[in-house]
Design a protein around this motif. Structure first.
Motif, PDB file in Angstrom:
ATOM      1  N   ARG A 176       0.840  -1.201   0.000  1.00 31.71           N
ATOM      2  CA  ARG A 176       0.000   0.000   0.000  1.00 31.71           C
ATOM      3  C   ARG A 176       0.873   1.249   0.000  1.00 31.71           C
ATOM      4  NH1 ARG A 176      -1.108   3.521   3.774  1.00 31.71           N
ATOM      5  NH2 ARG A 176       0.143   2.316   5.268  1.00 31.71           N
ATOM      6  N   GLU A 215      12.190  12.458 -10.966  1.00 31.94           N
ATOM      7  CA  GLU A 215      10.963  11.938 -10.324  1.00 31.94           C
ATOM      8  C   GLU A 215      10.519  10.643 -11.021  1.00 31.94           C
ATOM      9  OE1 GLU A 215      10.754  13.376  -7.764  1.00 31.94           O
ATOM     10  OE2 GLU A 215      10.655  15.531  -7.875  1.00 31.94           O
ATOM     11  N   LYS A 221      -4.133   5.556  -3.830  1.00 26.24           N
ATOM     12  CA  LYS A 221      -3.930   7.008  -3.645  1.00 26.24           C
ATOM     13  C   LYS A 221      -2.551   7.420  -4.149  1.00 26.24           C
ATOM     14  CE  LYS A 221      -6.866   7.545   0.467  1.00 26.24           C
ATOM     15  NZ  LYS A 221      -7.370   6.163   0.652  1.00 26.24           N
ATOM     16  N   SER A 271      -1.697  13.962  -1.922  1.00 21.74           N
ATOM     17  CA  SER A 271      -2.730  14.997  -2.129  1.00 21.74           C
ATOM     18  C   SER A 271      -2.165  16.250  -2.796  1.00 21.74           C
ATOM     19  CB  SER A 271      -3.311  15.388  -0.764  1.00 21.74           C
ATOM     20  OG  SER A 271      -2.249  15.641   0.165  1.00 21.74           O
ATOM     21  N   GLU A 296      16.668  14.347  -4.049  1.00 21.87           N
ATOM     22  CA  GLU A 296      15.677  15.293  -3.519  1.00 21.87           C
ATOM     23  C   GLU A 296      16.353  16.579  -3.027  1.00 21.87           C
ATOM     24  OE1 GLU A 296      12.701  15.159  -4.001  1.00 21.87           O
ATOM     25  OE2 GLU A 296      11.922  13.152  -3.812  1.00 21.87           O
ATOM     26  N   HIS A 349      -2.914   3.963  10.181  1.00 29.77           N
ATOM     27  CA  HIS A 349      -1.767   3.056   9.998  1.00 29.77           C
ATOM     28  C   HIS A 349      -0.567   3.356  10.896  1.00 29.77           C
ATOM     29  CE1 HIS A 349      -3.775   1.431   6.478  1.00 29.77           C
ATOM     30  NE2 HIS A 349      -3.870   2.624   5.952  1.00 29.77           N
ATOM     31  N   LYS A 375       7.536   3.205   9.539  1.00 29.37           N
ATOM     32  CA  LYS A 375       7.681   4.635   9.844  1.00 29.37           C
ATOM     33  C   LYS A 375       8.622   4.737  11.040  1.00 29.37           C
ATOM     34  CE  LYS A 375       3.282   6.856   8.667  1.00 29.37           C
ATOM     35  NZ  LYS A 375       2.037   7.436   9.200  1.00 29.37           N
TER      36      LYS A 375
HETATM   37  N1  3HC Z   1      -2.125  12.239   0.278  1.00 28.64           N
HETATM   38  C1  3HC Z   1      -2.892  11.165  -0.047  1.00 28.64           C
HETATM   39  N2  3HC Z   1      -3.265  10.215   0.848  1.00 28.64           N
HETATM   40  C2  3HC Z   1      -2.823  10.359   2.107  1.00 28.64           C
HETATM   41  C3  3HC Z   1      -2.007  11.427   2.516  1.00 28.64           C
HETATM   42  C4  3HC Z   1      -1.670  12.387   1.533  1.00 28.64           C
HETATM   43  N3  3HC Z   1      -0.907  13.452   1.831  1.00 28.64           N
HETATM   44  N4  3HC Z   1      -1.717  11.265   3.837  1.00 28.64           N
HETATM   45  C5  3HC Z   1      -2.339  10.143   4.230  1.00 28.64           C
HETATM   46  N5  3HC Z   1      -3.009   9.613   3.193  1.00 28.64           N
HETATM   47  C6  3HC Z   1      -3.858   8.422   3.223  1.00 28.64           C
HETATM   48  C7  3HC Z   1      -3.052   7.167   3.525  1.00 28.64           C
HETATM   49  O1  3HC Z   1      -2.528   6.612   2.319  1.00 28.64           O
HETATM   50  C8  3HC Z   1      -4.141   6.295   4.148  1.00 28.64           C
HETATM   51  O2  3HC Z   1      -4.998   5.815   3.130  1.00 28.64           O
HETATM   52  P1  3HC Z   1      -4.903   4.284   2.613  1.00 28.64           P
HETATM   53  O3  3HC Z   1      -5.192   3.400   3.803  1.00 28.64           O
HETATM   54  O4  3HC Z   1      -5.944   4.186   1.530  1.00 28.64           O
HETATM   55  O5  3HC Z   1      -3.494   4.105   2.081  1.00 28.64           O
HETATM   56  C9  3HC Z   1      -4.982   7.299   4.935  1.00 28.64           C
HETATM   57  O6  3HC Z   1      -4.757   8.568   4.312  1.00 28.64           O
HETATM   58  C10 3HC Z   1      -4.637   7.353   6.414  1.00 28.64           C
HETATM   59  O7  3HC Z   1      -3.367   7.962   6.563  1.00 28.64           O
HETATM   60  P2  3HC Z   1      -2.258   7.296   7.496  1.00 28.64           P
HETATM   61  O8  3HC Z   1      -1.460   8.380   8.112  1.00 28.64           O
HETATM   62  O9  3HC Z   1      -2.891   6.293   8.405  1.00 28.64           O
HETATM   63  O10 3HC Z   1      -1.427   6.520   6.371  1.00 28.64           O
HETATM   64  P3  3HC Z   1       0.150   6.238   6.376  1.00 28.64           P
HETATM   65  O11 3HC Z   1       0.582   5.645   7.668  1.00 28.64           O
HETATM   66  O12 3HC Z   1       0.410   5.501   5.133  1.00 28.64           O
HETATM   67  O13 3HC Z   1       0.831   7.693   6.304  1.00 28.64           O
HETATM   68  C11 3HC Z   1       2.105   8.863   4.618  1.00 28.64           C
HETATM   69  C12 3HC Z   1       0.704   8.489   5.126  1.00 28.64           C
HETATM   70  C13 3HC Z   1       2.773   9.766   5.672  1.00 28.64           C
HETATM   71  C14 3HC Z   1       1.979   9.588   3.286  1.00 28.64           C
HETATM   72  C15 3HC Z   1       2.897   7.567   4.451  1.00 28.64           C
HETATM   73  O14 3HC Z   1       2.179   6.723   3.598  1.00 28.64           O
HETATM   74  C16 3HC Z   1       4.284   7.774   3.877  1.00 28.64           C
HETATM   75  O15 3HC Z   1       5.185   8.190   4.565  1.00 28.64           O
HETATM   76  N6  3HC Z   1       4.453   7.416   2.588  1.00 28.64           N
HETATM   77  C17 3HC Z   1       5.772   7.445   1.962  1.00 28.64           C
HETATM   78  C18 3HC Z   1       6.157   8.814   1.482  1.00 28.64           C
HETATM   79  C19 3HC Z   1       5.189   9.349   0.443  1.00 28.64           C
HETATM   80  O16 3HC Z   1       4.389   8.654  -0.107  1.00 28.64           O
HETATM   81  N7  3HC Z   1       5.277  10.644   0.187  1.00 28.64           N
HETATM   82  C20 3HC Z   1       4.369  11.243  -0.781  1.00 28.64           C
HETATM   83  C21 3HC Z   1       5.050  12.339  -1.447  1.00 28.64           C
HETATM   84  S1  3HC Z   1       6.317  11.769  -2.518  1.00 28.64           S
HETATM   85  C22 3HC Z   1       6.818  13.186  -3.184  1.00 28.64           C
HETATM   86  O17 3HC Z   1       6.442  14.214  -2.777  1.00 28.64           O
HETATM   87  C23 3HC Z   1       7.782  13.075  -4.305  1.00 28.64           C
HETATM   88  C24 3HC Z   1       8.725  14.206  -4.355  1.00 28.64           C
HETATM   89  O18 3HC Z   1       9.744  13.862  -5.265  1.00 28.64           O
HETATM   90  C25 3HC Z   1       8.110  15.462  -4.836  1.00 28.64           C
END
Ligand code: 3HC
Length: 312
Positions: A33, A72, A103, A106, A155, A204, A214
């Motif tokens: 996920r 990216e 997802k 955002s 990054e 989570h 995490k």
């Molecule tokens: N956007 C979309 N969905 C989000 C979110 C966000 N900002 N924050 C949380 N959510 C979603 C989670 O995915 C979860 O939904 P799901 O069960 O359907 O997956 C729900 O909201 C509940 O959130 P939780 O905090 O319980 O979920 P997590 O423990 O997964 O925490 C997270 C969310 C902090 C984003 C974590 O997933 C994470 O650290 N992910 C890895 C890093 C990442 O994905 N970063 C995104 C940006 S990457 C980026 O910016 C690229 C760069 O090069 C520009």
């Protein structure tokens, strides 16, 4: 000790889990996920900036932005590859993105409407990504941790080029400085939402912390990001659009205003300003790129057939 207890003890010893190791289904599931959504974020994240490559104000800015957008794509590749080690297929992951089942961050559902946004995205969005991704270099799943080491190196270039764009604008004409301020006004709060819901609303975090996926909670990383970023905004001479932002000597952190969680959930449920446009663009790119995938697969099948006839 049963398998789960042995797994928990192994994780607690800060050891790395590798693809061939036994792992609880729930650990595998939450990794698929998170890593797949991380990969989707990288690839969808190319779209807002990709839109400005042809509009860059100079050849230098164009080449820097092009390099960043290409990075990216590579980050997405590392992360999809890390995810595939958990026994899922790339095609299924991509299908989940296109169907809206999976997802992505955002932040990429907001429009990039000025050149200053290229600076703000680099400085704030990649800055927030770094804050979130550096601890992931120590995440318990080996392939994910190793992918993060390479991602984080790139990054820091992304964040610095963004800050430099804003510095140039803030040291430029009044109009340029106003463009930078208008951009920060739009991106500040969505950047804080990147760290996810409050810890008490996160479904989570508790499990992800126990399994050392995490290493910090959503709120801890958000606070670290704010504490790091406010002095940088002061250096730029920009005002952060939060009237409640204030250094709290006792806490040793900045106090900040309430995030609009209604907006956050509205966006992650697919109703943000650009959600539909982003997925349509990804679907179109996937369809138009089908011939490349077919050619690459045909070539690899031909090579495999040739090497097996040689071997026979
Ligand atoms: N956007 C979309 N969905 C989000 C979110 C966000 N900002 N924050 C949380 N959510 C979603 C989670 O995915 C979860 O939904 P799901 O069960 O359907 O997956 C729900 O909201 C509940 O959130 P939780 O905090 O319980 O979920 P997590 O423990 O997964 O925490 C997270 C969310 C902090 C984003 C974590 O997933 C994470 O650290 N992910 C890895 C890093 C990442 O994905 N970063 C995104 C940006 S990457 C980026 O910016 C690229 C760069 O090069 C520009």
């Amino acid at each position: 000790m049963n398998m789960n207890e042995r797994f928990e003890a192994y994780i607690a010893s800060d050891a790395k889990i590798e693809p061939k190791d036994w792992m609880p289904d729930a650990y595998r599931k939450t990794l698929i996920r998170q890593i797949s959504q991380h990969a989707h974020s990288e690839v969808v994240g190319m779209l807002p900036e990709g839109n400005w490559v042809t509009r860059a104000p100079s050849l230098l800015r164009k080449s820097i932005l092009l390099a960043k957008v290409q990075d990216e794509a590579g980050h997405g590749l590392y992360l999809y590859s890390a995810c595939e080690t958990l026994g899922v297929s790339r095609d299924d992951l991509i299908a989940d993105l296109h169907s809206g089942k999976a997802k992505y961050s955002s932040i990429f559902n907001y429009p990039a409407t000025s050149w200053a946004d290229m600076g703000t995205i680099g400085w704030l969005v990649d800055g927030a990504a770094i804050m979130n991704q550096v601890p992931l270099c120590k995440t318990s799943y080996g392939p994910y941790a190793r992918a993060m080491v390479r991602v984080c190196k790139e990054e820091s270039f992304h964040q610095r080029q963004g800050f430099q764009i804003l510095l140039a604008l803030c040291n430029g004409t009044e109009e340029q400085k106003a463009m930078a301020q208008e951009s920060i006004n739009r991106w500040w709060w969505p950047a804080l939402m990147m760290f996810g819901p409050r810890d008490e609303d996160s479904q989570h975090t508790e499990e992800s912390m126990r399994w050392r996926i995490k290493r910090f909670t959503n709120d801890e990383l958000r606070q670290k990001f704010i504490d790091m970023t406010v002095p940088q905004a002061e250096l730029l001479g920009l005002t952060i659009p939060d009237p409640d932002l204030k250094w709290n000597e006792e806490r040793g952190h900045y106090d900040f205003g309430e995030i609009n969680w209604e907006e956050f959930y509205h966006v992650i449920r697919g109703n943000g300003p650009c959600n539909k446009e982003r997925i349509a663009a990804r679907q179109q790119a996937h369809d138009e790129g089908a011939w490349v995938r077919e050619a690459a697969l045909a070539h690899s099948k031909k090579r495999a057939a040739q090497s097996s006839t040689h071997a026979a």
